[in-house]
Motif scaffolding. Structure first.
Motif, short mmCIF file in Angstrom:
data_model
loop_
_atom_site.label_atom_id
_atom_site.label_comp_id
_atom_site.label_asym_id
_atom_site.label_seq_id
_atom_site.Cartn_x
_atom_site.Cartn_y
_atom_site.Cartn_z
N THR A 350 26.49 1.99 1.12
CA THR A 350 25.92 1.69 -0.21
C THR A 350 24.76 2.64 -0.55
O THR A 350 24.47 2.86 -1.72
CB THR A 350 25.44 0.23 -0.31
N ASP A 351 24.10 3.19 0.47
CA ASP A 351 23.00 4.13 0.20
C ASP A 351 23.53 5.51 -0.21
O ASP A 351 22.78 6.36 -0.68
CB ASP A 351 22.10 4.30 1.44
N ARG A 352 24.84 5.75 -0.01
CA ARG A 352 25.41 7.06 -0.37
C ARG A 352 25.73 7.17 -1.86
O ARG A 352 25.69 8.25 -2.43
CB ARG A 352 26.70 7.32 0.43
N PHE A 353 26.06 6.02 -2.48
CA PHE A 353 26.54 6.08 -3.87
C PHE A 353 25.54 6.75 -4.83
O PHE A 353 25.93 7.61 -5.63
CB PHE A 353 26.93 4.69 -4.38
N ALA A 412 24.80 -0.81 -6.34
CA ALA A 412 24.21 0.23 -5.48
C ALA A 412 23.69 1.40 -6.30
O ALA A 412 22.66 2.00 -5.97
CB ALA A 412 25.23 0.72 -4.45
N VAL A 413 24.38 1.75 -7.41
CA VAL A 413 23.88 2.87 -8.24
C VAL A 413 22.89 2.37 -9.28
O VAL A 413 22.16 3.17 -9.89
CB VAL A 413 25.02 3.66 -8.93
N GLY A 414 22.83 1.05 -9.47
CA GLY A 414 21.95 0.46 -10.49
C GLY A 414 22.77 0.11 -11.72
O GLY A 414 23.58 0.92 -12.18
N VAL A 415 22.57 -1.09 -12.25
CA VAL A 415 23.39 -1.54 -13.39
C VAL A 415 23.20 -0.61 -14.59
O VAL A 415 24.16 -0.19 -15.23
CB VAL A 415 23.07 -3.01 -13.76
N LYS A 416 21.92 -0.23 -14.86
CA LYS A 416 21.65 0.63 -16.03
C LYS A 416 22.31 2.00 -15.85
O LYS A 416 22.88 2.54 -16.79
CB LYS A 416 20.14 0.79 -16.21
#
Length: 802
Positions: A350-353, A412-416
């Motif tokens: 999840t930290d890679r996305f 993981a990438v952020g909803v926004k």
């Protein structure tokens, strides 16, 4: 309401899917009746034998051949070959009346509504009222199938969609018909999870349900994207594999395995039945796929698909790849991208996305487009295919082997940021996503008190995901329950007086930090707790000792340090056995070498059914040195019975190590002597494993656990056994079965398991055997050929035969 139990299942249709489902029910101990049609004509073999269409063997030919083909297939559909005895076969004419004794009838016939309706009409005459009856359809609407059936039939009827292969893929979709009772849905939901070991997802009766609707959208959009972006199939497989937490087979290799025809069939079904889908065009089959279908390049089943294996003139084989422009096979090209290099040191997927979508090369562009399209699509499938977003994630993880579902990736990438990616494609997310942000909620999921909560759209707030009470998810509790950590382990307090040791090293390999962590956890448990579990939620329990460390010490001839390291490993295994608190080990996935040795020394083992356990040290030129060789000698001694041929017993245990046997399931590990019947237990649903291991540790503590007394009564056979083993290894070399170096390793193991060259059978202590084991291990690390094996394994990841 009386309790519903499943003692017998009838499976109608014995093709790949039907036989696979029958085998999985046999895996969990259920009696299975498998039925198929009667052949219309005799085959050549039957004609030669003078058989007629009336002979039973002919009438059951289809079902018997299908089942045998399934049992022999790889990967195996059964946990243990003996479980096949739980399946009886028959045909739909002579044996249909037998379905009256079944508690659940599962239809798995060809995907044609007219044929299915005919089968159901027939079954309705013979089934006992109240019996569950379900269809394993992958796309035909459930509402059409039960039309015209009896009231009782409709009440107990729904879809139960297993994914292929049923033993290994965890998704179990349950699709209600118009009149299915809630009791039936609740029962199947619980049964799928608890007994079949599945992720049960109740879906709506929409085309392709949840898993295939989203999964096929993903694959079809890749088919279109690959041409548009000028990507090769190797590049797509590199971008959509383990780097983003997907299976190694990624996209095109997976399609080859599943079969292009299967995929096209489902995609066409979706295309025909969802005219109003905003991405309707994506489900149209691109031209290059049509051509492949015409040429019957369907994948593994037809010998070629996106990849093709060919034999070269020198006898070696090579994998060729399909060029999507010329549609000709060419040599495979290695794919590499700068963006992927940046994620190499990032262990958590999840930290890679966030890194991947920032990429400035083709890979970055690919991920932005791919994720943006997926985010938009899944947001708009609610409430069409399901009301709850977590069900989409569950379906993709369990049915397609993704580590993270679409909404988890979006988090993981952020909803926004996800909305930005959608808008960059000229698309819009569903209105509820913006409403969620306006309501002050900025993530689809949150963790509270060790439980996962998801955003519930109607309630506009986070709600607990149901069904978690029987699970312990270490990721969820680590923040609040961590009591110790070093670079190799985290120790968590599971509550109720039980600690857990979780390995966090690369591939959960065992080095000094892991050993120190286990010892620290035992110290803490002995002082302030009642028991200890050794378990983790990794892909594999442990791939064994850190061989890089052993190799470095051996190359530099630091034998004192190496001796100390091996002794520390042995002492840790013995500490697991001889601590003053119960220690329960919970293996799953690959449990090799040192991971297996910890399992051997546990007070109790709670193994996941999908555990591949074995002592594999021979492959790197040594013998098990963490107590494994000693333990197998001791288990052989414990198995000696009066008037037994003790040498034969010892030989069985010797061969478990000498042939580096790895069980293909936990049930097979009973055969190799690694798990013990009556003591160790197997659990089908891995998600329940840590909670079960904790319960076993708690139970043992409550019964008044006392520390065992070290053994001094191990019977070893000395020269008599040693002589037999040495003659055997000589013969193996003479017959070219093993190399001279294999013989050297085998003879060292023989010396340990015989208890040395004692003149007669004697009783020795565990410590005596451990000292022999350590001495043999160290002497082998001084051999050049062992160093070559270690180096080859470190560099190539596979064993060297030298």
């Amino acid at each position: 309401m009386s309790k519903r139990r499943i003692n017998k299942v009838a499976v109608i249709g014995s093709g790949i899917m039907g036989s696979g489902i029958a085998c999985h029910f046999a895996n969990i101990g259920v009696e299975v009746l498998l039925l198929d049609i009667v052949p219309r004509e005799l085959n050549d073999a039957e004609k030669k034998k003078g058989l007629t269409l009336e002979d039973k063997v002919v009438r059951n030919r289809i079902v018997n051949e299908d089942l045998q083909k399934a049992i022999k297939s790889n990967p195996a559909p059964l946990y243990h070959k003996d479980f096949a005895k739980r399946i009886s076969t028959g045909n739909l004419e002579d044996d249909i009346s037998k379905v009256k004794t079944a508690d659940w009838i599962i239809e798995v016939v060809v995907e044609r509504l007219d044929i299915k309706k005919q089968v159901f009409e027939n079954l309705d005459k013979h089934r006992t009222p109240g019996t569950l009856i379900t269809s394993n359809t992958s796309g035909i609407p459930i509402k059409f199938m039960s039309e015209g059936r009896s009231e009782d039939f409709q009440k107990h009827f729904c879809g139960t969609h297993f994914f292929n292969p049923p033993r290994y893929l965890k998704l179990f979709e349950i699709i209600p018909g118009p009149k299915t009772s809630t009791e039936v849905l609740d029962f199947l939901n619980g049964y799928g999870e608890k007994f079949l070991g599945k992720t049960s997802v109740v879906a709506k009766d929409t085309p392709a349900f949840i898993g295939n609707r989203i999964g096929i959208f993903g694959i079809q959009s890749l088919f279109h994207q690959v041409k548009e972006m000028g990507l090769t199939i190797e590049e797509v497989d590199k971008l959509t594999g383990p780097v983003i937490g997907r299976p190694k087979s990624a996209t095109f290799r997976t399609v080859d395995v599943v079969g292009l025809d299967t995929l096209v069939h489902v995609a066409k079904g979706i295309y025909d039945n969802v005219p109003d889908d905003e991405e309707h065009g994506i489900f149209q089959i691109p031209g290059f796929i049509d051509t492949m279908m015409e040429k019957k390049w369907l994948g593994s089943k037809s010998g070629q698909g996106f990849y093709k294996k060919v034999k070269n003139d020198d006898g070696s084989s090579e994998i060729l790849s399909l060029d999507l422009d010329s549609l000709e096979y060419r040599k495979s090209k290695k794919a590499s991208f700068g963006t992927l290099e940046k994620t190499k040191s990032v262990d958590k997927v999840t930290d890679r996305f966030p890194i991947l979508i920032k990429g400035e090369d083709k890979a970055g562009e690919f991920y932005r487009k791919n994720f943006g399209a997926m985010f938009a699509y899944v947001s708009k499938r609610i409430p069409e295919i399901t009301d709850e977003l977590y069900k989409i994630d569950d379906a993709m993880k369990a049915g397609f082997g993704w580590d993270n579902g679409p909404f988890e990736i979006w988090d993981a990438v952020g909803v926004k940021k996800g909305i930005e990616l959608i808008k960059d494609l000229g698309k819009e997310p569903a209105a509820w996503v913006n409403e969620m942000l306006e309501a002050g909620v900025d993530s689809f999921y949150t963790i509270k008190d060790g439980n996962t909560y998801y955003y519930d759209i109607p309630q506009k707030k986070h709600v607990k995901v149901p069904g978690q009470d029987s699970f312990i998810i270490l990721d969820n509790i680590r923040k609040t329950s961590e009591v110790f950590r070093n670079s190799g382990v985290v120790v968590e307090d599971l509550g109720d007086g039980i600690l857990n040791v979780e390995f966090i090293s690369k591939m959960n390999s065992v080095g000094g930090d892991v050993l120190a962590g286990i010892n620290k956890a035992i110290d803490m448990a002995e002082k302030d707790y009642d028991g200890l579990v050794i378990a983790n939620n990794g892909k594999n329990f442990s791939v064994g000792a850190n061989i890089g460390m052993i190799f470095m010490m051996a190359v530099e001839q630091e034998y004192e340090e190496l001796n100390a390291a091996v002794k520390y490993f042995q002492d840790t295994s013995m500490r697991i056995r001889y601590s003053s608190i119960p220690v329960v080990v919970a293996p799953h996935g690959m449990t090799l070498g040192g991971g297996c040795e910890f399992t051997l020394h546990a007070d109790r083992v709670v193994a996941a059914a999908e555990s591949y356990i074995g002592l594999v040290e021979f492959g790197v030129g040594v013998i098990p040195g963490g107590g494994g060789s000693k333990e197998m000698a001791m288990r052989a001694s414990d198995s000696f019975k009066k008037d037994d041929v003790e040498l034969n017993r010892l030989q069985d245990y010797f061969l478990t190590i000498g042939m580096a046997k790895v069980s293909t399931s936990a049930y097979e590990a009973y055969d190799t002597g690694i798990l013990q019947k009556g003591k160790d237990i197997v659990i089908v649903n891995e998600a329940r494993q840590i909670a079960a291991a904790k319960a076993v540790a708690r139970f043992m503590a409550d019964q008044g656990y006392t520390k065992p007394i070290p053994r001094t009564d191990v019977k070893v056979l000395g020269k008599q056994a040693l002589g037999m083993f040495l003659v055997g290894t000589d013969q193996m070399v003479a017959g070219n079965y093993i190399s001279e170096h294999d013989k050297k390793i085998a003879n060292k193991l023989a010396y340990v398991m015989a208890g040395g060259d004692l003149s007669e059978a004697s009783y020795v202590s565990e410590q005596y055997l451990l000292d022999l084991e350590r001495e043999a291990f160290l002497s082998l690390t001084g051999e050049r050929k062992t160093l070559e094996r270690l180096q080859h394994m470190i560099q190539k990841g596979k064993p060297l035969r030298n």
